[in-house]
Design a protein around this motif. Structure first.
Motif, PDB file in Angstrom:
ATOM      1  N   ALA A   1      23.040  40.003  46.953  1.00 50.95           N
ATOM      2  CA  ALA A   1      23.417  38.486  45.887  1.00 50.95           C
ATOM      3  C   ALA A   1      24.582  38.967  45.660  1.00 50.95           C
ATOM      4  O   ALA A   1      25.600  38.363  44.586  1.00 50.95           O
ATOM      5  CB  ALA A   1      22.391  39.289  44.689  1.00 50.95           C
ATOM      6  N   PHE A   2      25.061  40.113  45.471  1.00 52.69           N
ATOM      7  CA  PHE A   2      26.025  40.839  44.822  1.00 52.69           C
ATOM      8  C   PHE A   2      27.521  40.147  45.182  1.00 52.69           C
ATOM      9  O   PHE A   2      28.165  39.315  44.497  1.00 52.69           O
ATOM     10  CB  PHE A   2      26.540  41.834  44.720  1.00 52.69           C
ATOM     11  N   LEU A   3      27.708  40.191  46.525  1.00 54.16           N
ATOM     12  CA  LEU A   3      28.500  39.759  48.226  1.00 54.16           C
ATOM     13  C   LEU A   3      28.939  37.863  47.024  1.00 54.16           C
ATOM     14  O   LEU A   3      29.772  37.511  46.870  1.00 54.16           O
ATOM     15  CB  LEU A   3      28.324  40.021  49.080  1.00 54.16           C
ATOM     16  N   VAL A   4      27.388  37.270  47.198  1.00 52.79           N
ATOM     17  CA  VAL A   4      27.497  36.051  47.508  1.00 52.79           C
ATOM     18  C   VAL A   4      28.381  35.983  45.582  1.00 52.79           C
ATOM     19  O   VAL A   4      29.640  34.420  45.675  1.00 52.79           O
ATOM     20  CB  VAL A   4      26.174  35.060  46.987  1.00 52.79           C
ATOM     21  N   PHE A   5      28.000  36.168  44.749  1.00 52.65           N
ATOM     22  CA  PHE A   5      28.278  36.095  43.486  1.00 52.65           C
ATOM     23  C   PHE A   5      29.550  36.194  43.533  1.00 52.65           C
ATOM     24  O   PHE A   5      30.756  35.931  42.413  1.00 52.65           O
ATOM     25  CB  PHE A   5      27.349  36.772  42.406  1.00 52.65           C
ATOM     26  N   VAL A   6      30.439  37.988  44.541  1.00 54.49           N
ATOM     27  CA  VAL A   6      31.884  37.929  44.279  1.00 54.49           C
ATOM     28  C   VAL A   6      32.317  36.634  44.794  1.00 54.49           C
ATOM     29  O   VAL A   6      33.406  35.783  44.568  1.00 54.49           O
ATOM     30  CB  VAL A   6      32.165  39.132  44.633  1.00 54.49           C
ATOM     31  N   ALA A   7      31.818  36.062  45.928  1.00 56.55           N
ATOM     32  CA  ALA A   7      33.091  34.691  46.346  1.00 56.55           C
ATOM     33  C   ALA A   7      32.716  33.901  45.778  1.00 56.55           C
ATOM     34  O   ALA A   7      34.111  33.138  45.533  1.00 56.55           O
ATOM     35  CB  ALA A   7      32.269  34.920  47.931  1.00 56.55           C
ATOM     36  N   ALA A   8      31.831  33.901  44.849  1.00 53.05           N
ATOM     37  CA  ALA A   8      31.752  32.009  44.413  1.00 53.05           C
ATOM     38  C   ALA A   8      32.481  32.062  43.628  1.00 53.05           C
ATOM     39  O   ALA A   8      32.827  31.039  42.565  1.00 53.05           O
ATOM     40  CB  ALA A   8      30.566  31.553  43.771  1.00 53.05           C
ATOM     41  N   PHE A   9      32.556  33.278  42.849  1.00 51.09           N
ATOM     42  CA  PHE A   9      33.582  33.236  40.909  1.00 51.09           C
ATOM     43  C   PHE A   9      35.096  34.448  41.022  1.00 51.09           C
ATOM     44  O   PHE A   9      35.220  34.587  40.094  1.00 51.09           O
ATOM     45  CB  PHE A   9      32.680  34.554  39.557  1.00 51.09           C
ATOM     46  N   GLY A  10      35.524  34.558  42.387  1.00 50.58           N
ATOM     47  CA  GLY A  10      36.534  35.214  42.673  1.00 50.58           C
ATOM     48  C   GLY A  10      37.020  35.261  41.927  1.00 50.58           C
ATOM     49  O   GLY A  10      38.100  35.727  41.098  1.00 50.58           O
ATOM     50  N   PRO A  11      37.871  34.062  41.784  1.00 47.70           N
ATOM     51  CA  PRO A  11      39.443  33.576  41.218  1.00 47.70           C
ATOM     52  C   PRO A  11      38.959  33.982  39.672  1.00 47.70           C
ATOM     53  O   PRO A  11      40.299  34.625  39.184  1.00 47.70           O
ATOM     54  CB  PRO A  11      39.070  32.141  40.897  1.00 47.70           C
ATOM     55  N   TRP A  12      38.427  33.777  39.659  1.00 50.81           N
ATOM     56  CA  TRP A  12      37.589  34.641  37.809  1.00 50.81           C
ATOM     57  C   TRP A  12      37.677  36.069  37.489  1.00 50.81           C
ATOM     58  O   TRP A  12      37.886  36.712  37.068  1.00 50.81           O
ATOM     59  CB  TRP A  12      36.781  34.091  36.743  1.00 50.81           C
ATOM     60  N   LEU A  13      36.881  36.993  38.982  1.00 46.49           N
ATOM     61  CA  LEU A  13      37.081  38.492  38.525  1.00 46.49           C
ATOM     62  C   LEU A  13      38.148  38.788  39.132  1.00 46.49           C
ATOM     63  O   LEU A  13      38.057  40.446  38.786  1.00 46.49           O
ATOM     64  CB  LEU A  13      35.882  38.752  39.536  1.00 46.49           C
ATOM     65  N   ALA A  14      39.288  38.355  40.103  1.00 45.16           N
ATOM     66  CA  ALA A  14      40.061  38.909  40.566  1.00 45.16           C
ATOM     67  C   ALA A  14      41.279  39.578  39.394  1.00 45.16           C
ATOM     68  O   ALA A  14      41.468  39.060  38.360  1.00 45.16           O
ATOM     69  CB  ALA A  14      40.832  38.443  41.562  1.00 45.16           C
ATOM     70  N   PRO A  15      41.375  40.991  39.186  1.00 41.62           N
ATOM     71  CA  PRO A  15      42.108  40.995  38.350  1.00 41.62           C
ATOM     72  C   PRO A  15      44.208  40.755  38.055  1.00 41.62           C
ATOM     73  O   PRO A  15      44.573  40.773  37.247  1.00 41.62           O
ATOM     74  CB  PRO A  15      42.149  42.899  38.520  1.00 41.62           C
ATOM     75  N   HIS A  16      44.134  40.359  39.338  1.00 39.78           N
ATOM     76  CA  HIS A  16      45.782  40.183  40.071  1.00 39.78           C
ATOM     77  C   HIS A  16      45.211  39.162  40.935  1.00 39.78           C
ATOM     78  O   HIS A  16      44.493  38.468  41.564  1.00 39.78           O
ATOM     79  CB  HIS A  16      46.229  41.354  40.583  1.00 39.78           C
ATOM     80  N   ASP A  17      46.493  38.611  40.842  1.00 40.35           N
ATOM     81  CA  ASP A  17      47.156  36.918  42.175  1.00 40.35           C
ATOM     82  C   ASP A  17      46.675  37.962  43.081  1.00 40.35           C
ATOM     83  O   ASP A  17      47.129  38.910  43.450  1.00 40.35           O
ATOM     84  CB  ASP A  17      47.839  36.531  41.770  1.00 40.35           C
ATOM     85  N   TYR A  18      45.738  37.675  44.767  1.00 40.98           N
ATOM     86  CA  TYR A  18      46.331  38.737  45.803  1.00 40.98           C
ATOM     87  C   TYR A  18      47.669  38.006  46.869  1.00 40.98           C
ATOM     88  O   TYR A  18      47.639  38.856  47.237  1.00 40.98           O
ATOM     89  CB  TYR A  18      45.103  37.784  46.159  1.00 40.98           C
ATOM     90  N   LEU A  19      47.815  37.391  46.799  1.00 39.47           N
ATOM     91  CA  LEU A  19      49.762  37.465  46.596  1.00 39.47           C
ATOM     92  C   LEU A  19      50.704  38.098  45.956  1.00 39.47           C
ATOM     93  O   LEU A  19      51.936  38.254  46.701  1.00 39.47           O
ATOM     94  CB  LEU A  19      50.087  35.517  46.718  1.00 39.47           C
ATOM     95  N   SER A  20      50.385  37.941  44.655  1.00 41.96           N
ATOM     96  CA  SER A  20      51.572  38.354  43.970  1.00 41.96           C
ATOM     97  C   SER A  20      51.856  40.110  44.472  1.00 41.96           C
ATOM     98  O   SER A  20      51.492  41.256  43.462  1.00 41.96           O
ATOM     99  CB  SER A  20      51.391  38.505  42.819  1.00 41.96           C
ATOM    100  N   GLN A  21      53.066  40.360  44.632  1.00 42.26           N
ATOM    101  CA  GLN A  21      53.849  41.588  44.755  1.00 42.26           C
ATOM    102  C   GLN A  21      54.114  42.680  43.463  1.00 42.26           C
ATOM    103  O   GLN A  21      55.085  42.306  43.140  1.00 42.26           O
ATOM    104  CB  GLN A  21      55.030  40.976  45.991  1.00 42.26           C
ATOM    105  N   ASN A  22      53.831  43.706  43.535  1.00 45.85           N
ATOM    106  CA  ASN A  22      55.271  44.656  42.455  1.00 45.85           C
ATOM    107  C   ASN A  22      55.461  45.209  43.232  1.00 45.85           C
ATOM    108  O   ASN A  22      54.962  46.198  43.856  1.00 45.85           O
ATOM    109  CB  ASN A  22      53.655  44.889  41.533  1.00 45.85           C
ATOM    110  N   LEU A  23      56.741  45.169  43.050  1.00 40.20           N
ATOM    111  CA  LEU A  23      57.465  46.177  44.607  1.00 40.20           C
ATOM    112  C   LEU A  23      57.975  47.337  43.970  1.00 40.20           C
ATOM    113  O   LEU A  23      58.231  48.571  44.854  1.00 40.20           O
ATOM    114  CB  LEU A  23      58.749  45.704  44.907  1.00 40.20           C
ATOM    115  N   ASP A  24      57.568  47.765  42.477  1.00 40.63           N
ATOM    116  CA  ASP A  24      57.555  48.867  41.983  1.00 40.63           C
ATOM    117  C   ASP A  24      56.496  49.539  41.799  1.00 40.63           C
ATOM    118  O   ASP A  24      55.949  51.266  42.085  1.00 40.63           O
ATOM    119  CB  ASP A  24      57.948  48.758  40.559  1.00 40.63           C
ATOM    120  N   LEU A  25      55.022  48.864  41.991  1.00 47.92           N
ATOM    121  CA  LEU A  25      53.946  50.385  43.394  1.00 47.92           C
ATOM    122  C   LEU A  25      53.599  49.630  44.250  1.00 47.92           C
ATOM    123  O   LEU A  25      52.676  48.903  43.997  1.00 47.92           O
ATOM    124  CB  LEU A  25      53.310  49.360  41.774  1.00 47.92           C
TER     125      LEU A  25
END
Lengths: 307, 318
Positions: A29-53
């Protein structure tokens, strides 16, 4: 007044007593929740690169650290859940669809078609399916992308240039192609046993057509075991997707998938083990959860098997 | 019995041929022109000259109809000629011969390990059905079944890395008796062990209700003797029939285990052939994998009447 009982309510009662299955259900159930609301839950963009870190271990800003390109691992895991879930649901739907149609027709009408379907399922189930899918994927990847490019040139519609679409078509297609035989067998066996029940004979005596008997009397009664198979099948499809991505024949990076995160992590695991542990642990927990849930559903829906 | 064997063999050959045909057709129509694939890889060697390429195609017999090419491929295969790799130009057979011992050693030891671990544990779980021991064994089996090799392998390696210094963590191939074999072997055996364990347990539970087991107990036969003599034998029959399924899990698993632990076996050969779209190699390995699985299924079918005489009566009477 006493509650009327039916199959599903009884099953739920039995399932509630099974602690492991409930834990599995919670994870799913948690997985379904995360998959459904992923864009609102994710703290960062999955593609954005932080080259200092780059490749930093887990810390406050990045709970699971960052990968060697400085991308947030947690966000990639969350988007990976979307990929896994999308693939699992689509593949299972296609496979169940094919399996139910072929299995029901084969079991209900019998004859040459039945023999052919059974022979074909025997065949596909007696070769290493993973190898077969890998061959399908490897050989069709090029033709499909060429075809999509010609479609693009003909219509100039940017949708044909979307690599995600090509990936998914190929991944869904080849996985569904090897996933349907078990469903077909299951449905056929069910239909065979239901075909001779009194209520089917009664329906026949009333003069109903085969098609109506099949759709209204036979199929609905064959659904119980199918539900169990589907819940196990969803887990299997998810693992399969990650397996292909791990081998490099699944979804193309940068679309995040747990499988390609594991294979990326494998290259750098001596220096930054968190890149390997995070996706591997998530995949392990999810697959175990699906299996516990599947076993629990099996016991709940087929109580005769339990002594 | 002889006619039964012959009939099984006759049914088996077309199945193997059909799998090969499917794989060959995929490579033939999907992968595209092998000559172009070679030249795309080494564009500098020969200028892209359509006339020259056509000549090479003719020479290689690539202009013949599909079925003729397939027939000659099968003909060569029977003589042990798998063609040449598109990437290295080496004979595919030589590549396979170099890689096969690694996978073979790994696979056979994994099957032995599975038998030694799974059957006794399955017996214990079945004999003590619904006890705490049963739950622990069964729960572990479910977990082992669920976790894929490419997850279990890396996780175990990371765990080892916490205990051992970096260079001591096993990686690569050191032969049958080296320490490096232990971890890949364990990971490869996870799924087969889970499979056989559950199968054994279910069979034990079924056999325990048989009359002759009750009779043996009533006679006062010691529990251990009942387990070993009256229960184990009938249990082994359904377990042996799972050989084909074990083969599938091992062939599939070897691909991941070899990749994770850097073993130079058939599985790694497959993966590198995949990344290079080296179709002669992919074809050959798919063929060998399917052949192994189908051969073990055939073996089970042939052994079955020997293990369970009742089965041969049914089949002979048909």
């Amino acid at each position: 007044m006493e509650q009327p009982t039916n199959l599903w309510r009884d099953a739920w009662k039995r399932l509630r007593r099974n602690k492991l299955a409930l834990a599995g259900l919670a994870v799913v159930a948690f997985l379904v929740f995360v998959a459904a609301f992923g864009p609102w839950l994710a703290p960062h963009d999955y593609l954005s690169q932080n080259l200092d870190l780059r490749s930093v271990p887990p810390q406050a800003a990045h709970w699971f650290g960052t990968d060697d390109l400085g991308r947030d691992v947690l966000s990639r895991l969350i988007y990976g859940a979307r990929t896994a879930f999308l693939v699992a649901v689509a593949v299972t739907l296609i496979a169940v669809g094919i399996g139910v149609i072929l299995g029901a027709i084969a079991g209900f009408y019998g004859g040459t078609f039945d023999r052919f379907v059974m022979w074909f399922t025997d065949m596909t189930m007696s070769v290493p399916q993973l190898l077969l899918v890998v061959v399908i994927n490897a050989s069709l990847k090029q033709p499909i992308s060429t075809w999509m490019e010609t479609q693009y040139l003909a219509s100039l519609n940017p949708i044909w240039r979307n690599t995600m679409l090509a990936d998914f078509v190929l991944v869904f297609g080849s996985m569904a192609l090897i996933s349907w035989p078990p469903y077909a067998r299951l449905v056929r066996a069910q239909v065979l046993s239901i075909r001779s029940r009194p209520y089917v004979t009664a329906a026949r005596a009333l003069g109903l057509t085969n098609r109506i008997i099949l759709a209204r009397y036979v199929l609905p009664n064959a659904m119980g075991p199918l539900v169990v198979a589907v819940s196990a099948g969803l887990g299997t499809a998810m693992v399969l997707e990650s397996a292909f991505s791990f081998l490099g024949v699944g979804v193309t990076p940068p679309t995040p998938s747990w499988g390609n995160m594991i294979s990326d992590g494998l290259r750098v695991w001596t220096n930054s083990p968190h890149l390997l542990v995070a996706p591997a642990a998530v995949l392990a927990v999810v697959t175990v959860a699906f299996n516990f849930l599947g076993d629990g559903l099996n016991d709940a829906l087929n109580p005769k098997g339990q002594k | 019995m002889l006619t039964y064997i012959l009939r099984r063999l006759l049914l088996w050959v077309p199945s193997v041929l059909l799998v090969m045909l499917a794989v060959y057709a995929l490579a033939f129509y999907g992968a595209g022109d092998p000559i172009k694939l070679i030249f795309l890889r080494a564009p500098g060697d020969v200028a892209y000259d359509p006339v020259k390429i056509e000549a090479i195609r003719d020479q290689a017999g690539l202009n013949r109809p599909f079925l003729v090419q397939f027939a000659s491929y099968v003909g060569n295969l029977v003589q042990g000629n798998f063609g040449n790799s598109l990437t290295s130009g080496r004979s595919v057979w030589a590549m396979i011969k170099a890689a096969a011992p690694v996978s073979f050693t790994l696979g056979v030891t994994a099957i032995l390990l599975t038998a030694v671990i799974a059957i006794p544990l399955g017996m214990v779980a079945g004999l003590k059905q619904n006890s705490r021991t049963d739950y622990v064994i069964l729960g572990t089996a479910v977990a082992l079944w669920a976790i894929p090799a490419y997850v279990a392998g890396p996780l175990l390696m990371v765990l080892l890395l916490m205990v051992l210094p970096g260079e001591a963590v096993p990686y690569g191939w050191g032969g049958l008796f080296s320490v490096k074999l232990i971890l890949p072997l364990i990971v490869l055996s996870f799924q087969p062990i889970a499979l056989i364990l559950r199968q054994t347990r279910a069979a034990v539970i079924e056999v325990m209700t048989e009359d002759y087991v009750r009779t043996a107990r009533a006679k006062g036969v010691p529990e251990l003797v009942v387990a070993l003599r009256h229960i184990l034998r009938p249990v082994l029959t359904p377990v042996v029939t799972q050989l084909g399924l074990i083969m599938i899990t091992i062939v599939n698993g070897a691909m991941f285990v070899e990749l994770v632990f850097g073993l130079p076996g058939l599985g790694r050969l497959t993966v590198s052939a995949l990344t290079n779209s080296d179709f002669p190699v992919i074809l050959a390995i798919t063929f060998i994998g399917s052949f192994l699985v189908m051969a073990s299924n055939l073996l089970v079918d042939l052994l079955y009447p020997l293990l369970d005489p009742r089965a041969s009566d049914v089949k002979g009477g048909r």
